[in-house]
Design a protein around this motif. Structure first.
Motif, short mmCIF file in Angstrom:
data_model
loop_
_atom_site.label_atom_id
_atom_site.label_comp_id
_atom_site.label_asym_id
_atom_site.label_seq_id
_atom_site.Cartn_x
_atom_site.Cartn_y
_atom_site.Cartn_z
N TYR A 1 -23.30 -6.14 -13.15
CA TYR A 1 -22.20 -5.18 -13.01
C TYR A 1 -22.70 -3.80 -12.59
N ASP A 2 -23.73 -3.31 -13.25
CA ASP A 2 -24.20 -1.94 -12.98
C ASP A 2 -24.91 -1.81 -11.63
N ASN A 3 -25.28 -2.90 -10.99
CA ASN A 3 -25.91 -2.83 -9.67
C ASN A 3 -24.95 -2.44 -8.56
N PHE A 4 -23.65 -2.50 -8.86
CA PHE A 4 -22.65 -2.22 -7.83
C PHE A 4 -22.83 -0.82 -7.24
N TYR A 5 -23.02 0.18 -8.10
CA TYR A 5 -23.09 1.56 -7.61
C TYR A 5 -24.30 1.77 -6.71
N LYS A 6 -25.41 1.14 -7.04
CA LYS A 6 -26.59 1.23 -6.19
C LYS A 6 -26.34 0.52 -4.86
N THR A 7 -25.67 -0.62 -4.91
CA THR A 7 -25.45 -1.42 -3.71
C THR A 7 -24.57 -0.68 -2.70
N ILE A 8 -23.51 -0.03 -3.16
CA ILE A 8 -22.62 0.64 -2.21
C ILE A 8 -23.30 1.82 -1.52
N PHE B 1 -15.50 8.41 -7.12
CA PHE B 1 -16.96 8.25 -7.09
C PHE B 1 -17.36 7.21 -6.04
N ILE B 2 -16.67 6.06 -6.04
CA ILE B 2 -16.97 5.01 -5.06
C ILE B 2 -16.70 5.51 -3.65
N TYR B 3 -15.57 6.15 -3.47
CA TYR B 3 -15.17 6.64 -2.14
C TYR B 3 -16.22 7.61 -1.60
N GLN B 4 -16.62 8.57 -2.43
CA GLN B 4 -17.59 9.57 -1.97
C GLN B 4 -18.93 8.94 -1.67
N ALA B 5 -19.34 7.96 -2.47
CA ALA B 5 -20.64 7.31 -2.24
C ALA B 5 -20.66 6.58 -0.90
N ILE B 6 -19.53 5.98 -0.52
CA ILE B 6 -19.46 5.23 0.74
C ILE B 6 -19.24 6.15 1.93
N GLU B 7 -18.42 7.18 1.74
CA GLU B 7 -18.05 8.06 2.84
C GLU B 7 -19.25 8.79 3.44
N THR B 8 -20.30 8.98 2.64
CA THR B 8 -21.46 9.74 3.13
C THR B 8 -22.20 9.02 4.24
N HIS B 9 -22.03 7.68 4.35
CA HIS B 9 -22.83 6.96 5.34
C HIS B 9 -22.06 5.89 6.12
N SER B 10 -20.78 5.69 5.83
CA SER B 10 -20.03 4.63 6.51
C SER B 10 -18.64 5.11 6.89
N ASP B 11 -18.04 4.43 7.86
CA ASP B 11 -16.65 4.71 8.21
C ASP B 11 -15.73 3.96 7.25
N ILE B 12 -14.72 4.64 6.76
CA ILE B 12 -13.79 4.05 5.80
C ILE B 12 -12.46 3.75 6.47
N ILE B 13 -11.97 2.54 6.26
CA ILE B 13 -10.64 2.14 6.70
C ILE B 13 -9.75 2.13 5.47
N GLU B 14 -8.83 3.06 5.40
CA GLU B 14 -7.96 3.19 4.23
C GLU B 14 -6.71 2.34 4.41
N MET B 15 -6.65 1.25 3.65
CA MET B 15 -5.49 0.36 3.67
C MET B 15 -5.34 -0.25 2.29
N PRO B 16 -4.12 -0.67 1.92
CA PRO B 16 -3.96 -1.39 0.66
C PRO B 16 -4.81 -2.66 0.66
N ASN B 17 -5.31 -3.04 -0.50
CA ASN B 17 -6.05 -4.29 -0.59
C ASN B 17 -5.17 -5.44 -0.12
N PRO B 18 -5.67 -6.27 0.80
CA PRO B 18 -4.87 -7.44 1.20
C PRO B 18 -4.45 -8.30 0.02
N THR B 19 -5.29 -8.33 -1.01
CA THR B 19 -4.99 -9.16 -2.18
C THR B 19 -3.72 -8.75 -2.89
N VAL B 20 -3.34 -7.49 -2.78
CA VAL B 20 -2.16 -7.00 -3.50
C VAL B 20 -0.90 -7.75 -3.05
N MET B 21 -0.72 -7.87 -1.75
CA MET B 21 0.45 -8.60 -1.26
C MET B 21 0.29 -10.10 -1.40
N PHE B 22 -0.93 -10.62 -1.22
CA PHE B 22 -1.16 -12.05 -1.42
C PHE B 22 -0.81 -12.43 -2.86
#
Length: 588
Positions: free
Chosen positions: A250-257, A276-297
């Motif tokens: 579980y705790d490896n997630f933050y390092k992985t992102i 926290f997750i958003y900022q960690a990813i935004e520093t080095h990757s492009d973010i596509i902001e959309m609802p999780n597909p799983t929500v409607m599924f």
């Protein structure tokens, strides 16, 4: 350590950090509604135990905001914090209150793991306009919380496809197709119910919510599940690996992102991932902001799930009818708490029952006016034949999740109680009988329910209905029946509640709740229409109905519904209960 001492220590930490205010939401790193004890910081600091609230502490003031459902409860529980009745007239939101209370260049702190990226973004924009700085990297609570409970470590288990109706691999394929549509290389999942649904896993990490603490990353080629290894048995790990899932701690997630390929395009929902997750990813990757597909599924139940839900409605209906029969006919003393124990006993007799879907609300007399009342040894009222009694409860079965509310009178109701009950019943029937186009939103259905109350100058402060999961969280998005203008069209397969109410503080409350499934109705030259199929079987109280306030169509609906309740439940009821139910379901 009392609340006064906690505030002294917190303000000392604020001075050391150079901040003028700290925000403490009721949240966890997954933006869950219901929390494991490890993350119940709001309760630890304020004493408030409701599921929705936000505390704000400045150098001289301390306030706590919560919605209508918890106003009465919060007023009784808070000590040292001013209650702000969120949504009430002239009551500012906590962010507006802060912009009025602070000065330019003041700093506000919040733990970015405990607030969604979307909400943090909205706060930053509002504060920036006033020259106030929001820092989302500070956790000022953990060092103070010396007796903090550990993270839960319950076992994960697989929900068999005979219940889920769709394999993990089939769900992965659907998600990846959406990723292709969005041109995404990787999808981040943090919401616990989304992860449980996607991987066909369930657990008991959050009380009454069958989920596991976990994160997930899905790429075009790999699938990673981040969950404590001791939660996953060797057999389950083998099954997951067979379906292409790699399991990490579980705790490896933050390092992985933080190590995601810099050229990756990441699909995520800023409403369900932390800042926290958003900022960690935004520093080095492009973010596509959309609802999780799983929500409607997830919210549109498949044919296997709906078949199970229909069967579960009958099982759960028998448990509730057995309980109401016990409440009405058994001798001996009863209290709010003992009533909850008795209902749980009846549910445990039903096949495939796992645990309650939330802590039962057993509310007698004035307690029934508290929307989410929870009895404890200090408030537990003895039941006597002189007042209203509200029971709101549900069950988590392998075959589905239930949520039902009934209100009864344990003696002779007053004319006002009968009138109020009948008006709430009319609101309930308005939703139950609604027909609507495929473009309809939940707020339009909500208005149908309130019309009968509005005409009498009455209203209720909560939504008319919420989504319900399949052996998952009893509150499920994105659709809801509410005054909030949620732009989600109702669609076949959505499971919702129909629960209008009326509450007279200090006297009594009334709520009548069934679950309903959105199904196709007919197609006319004006388009396709939908309707609700009832998914709850339990009678309403004839003794609380004023027939003169009901239209002929409403009377016919009650009679038809009661006939269906009797016919569906009769085969599994003992003779005394069956005879009692026959009387309760006689035509009006």
């Amino acid at each position: 350590m009392n609340i006064h001492d906690k505030l002294i220590l917190l303000r000392r930490k604020m001075d050391e950090a150079g901040v003028s205010a700290v925000i403490i939401p009721n949240a966890d790193p997954h933006q869950s509604e219901y929390l494991a004890e490890h993350w119940q910081a709001l309760k630890w600091l304020t004493g408030f135990s409701g599921s929705a609230g936000t505390a704000v502490v400045t150098k001289r003031q301390a306030g706590m905001w919560t919605d209508f459902r918890y106003w009465i409860q919060a007023a009784a529980q808070l000590d040292g914090f001013e209650l702000f009745k969120q949504g009430d007239t002239n009551v500012p939101s906590f962010d507006k209150w802060l912009t009025r209370s602070l000065s330019a260049n003041d700093r506000v702190a919040i733990d970015g793991k405990m607030m969604s990226a979307a909400q943090a973004g909205r706060l930053k924009n509002k504060f920036t306009q006033k020259g106030i700085v929001l820092n989302t990297t500070m956790d000022l609570i953990s060092d103070l919380w010396q007796d903090r409970p550990p993270k839960p470590r319950t076992q994960a288990f697989e929900l068999d496809v005979v219940y889920a109706g769709e394999t993990r691999k089939e769900k992965f394929s659907r998600i990846r197709k959406k990723m292709v549509d969005y041109d995404a290389d990787c999808h981040v999942l943090a919401a616990l119910d989304d992860i449980a649904w996607t991987f066909n896993l369930r657990g008991e990490d959050i009380h009454t919510n069958p989920v596991n603490l976990a994160f997930a990353l899905i790429t075009r080629e790999t699938i990673s599940l981040f969950i404590d290894s001791d939660k996953v048995s060797p057999a389950l790990e083998t099954a997951l690996k067979t379906d292409g899932v790699d399991v990490f701690d579980y705790d490896n997630f933050y390092k992985t992102i933080q190590e995601i390929n810099k050229k990756s395009r990441i699909l995520l929902d800023p409403e369900s991932v932390s800042d926290f997750i958003y900022q960690a990813i935004e520093t080095h990757s492009d973010i596509i902001e959309m609802p999780n597909p799983t929500v409607m599924f997830k919210c549109r139940k498949n044919d296997v799930e709906t078949s199970h839900i229909r069967a579960t409605a009958v099982k759960d209906g028998r448990a509730v009818v057995n309980f109401l029969h016990w409440l009405n006919t058994s001798d001996g003393p009863k209290t709010e708490i003992s009533a909850a124990h008795q209902l749980l006993k009846f549910r445990k007799e039903q096949e495939a029952f796992i645990h309650p879907s939330f802590d039962s609300i057993m509310a007698f007399k004035e307690h029934s006016a508290i929307c989410h009342y929870s009895a404890d040894p200090d408030t537990d009222l003895p039941l006597s034949p002189n007042a209203m009694f509200l029971t709101d409860s549900g069950g988590n079965y392998l075959t589905g999740t239930t949520d039902i509310t009934r209100t009864v009178h344990l003696g002779s109701p007053t004319s006002q109680e009968i009138r109020d009950y009948t008006l709430v019943l009319k609101a309930h029937i308005a939703v139950a009988t609604a027909r609507f186009p495929t473009t309809a939103r939940g707020y339009q259905i909500d208005a149908m329910a309130r019309r009968h109350l509005w005409q009498q100058g009455l209203d209720f402060g909560h939504g008319t209905g919420h989504g319900v999961g399949f052996f998952l969280c009893v509150h499920e998005g994105p659709a809801r029946l509410s005054t909030l203008p949620v732009d989600i069209a109702l669609a076949p397969g959505m499971l919702l509640t129909n629960e209008p109410g009326l509450y007279r503080e200090g006297q009594y409350g009334i709520r009548l709740e069934n679950m309903v499934l959105v199904v196709e109705d007919e197609e006319t030259r004006f388009g396709k229409f939908l309707k609700f199929e009832n998914m709850t079987f339990c009678h309403f109280e004839r003794s609380l109905m004023d027939k003169t306030l009901l239209s002929l169509a409403e009377i016919n609906w009650v009679n038809a519904y009661h006939k269906m309740v009797y016919e569906r439940l009769a085969p599994g009821l003992d003779t005394p209960v069956l005879n009692w139910l026959e009387h309760k379901t006689k035509p009006l």
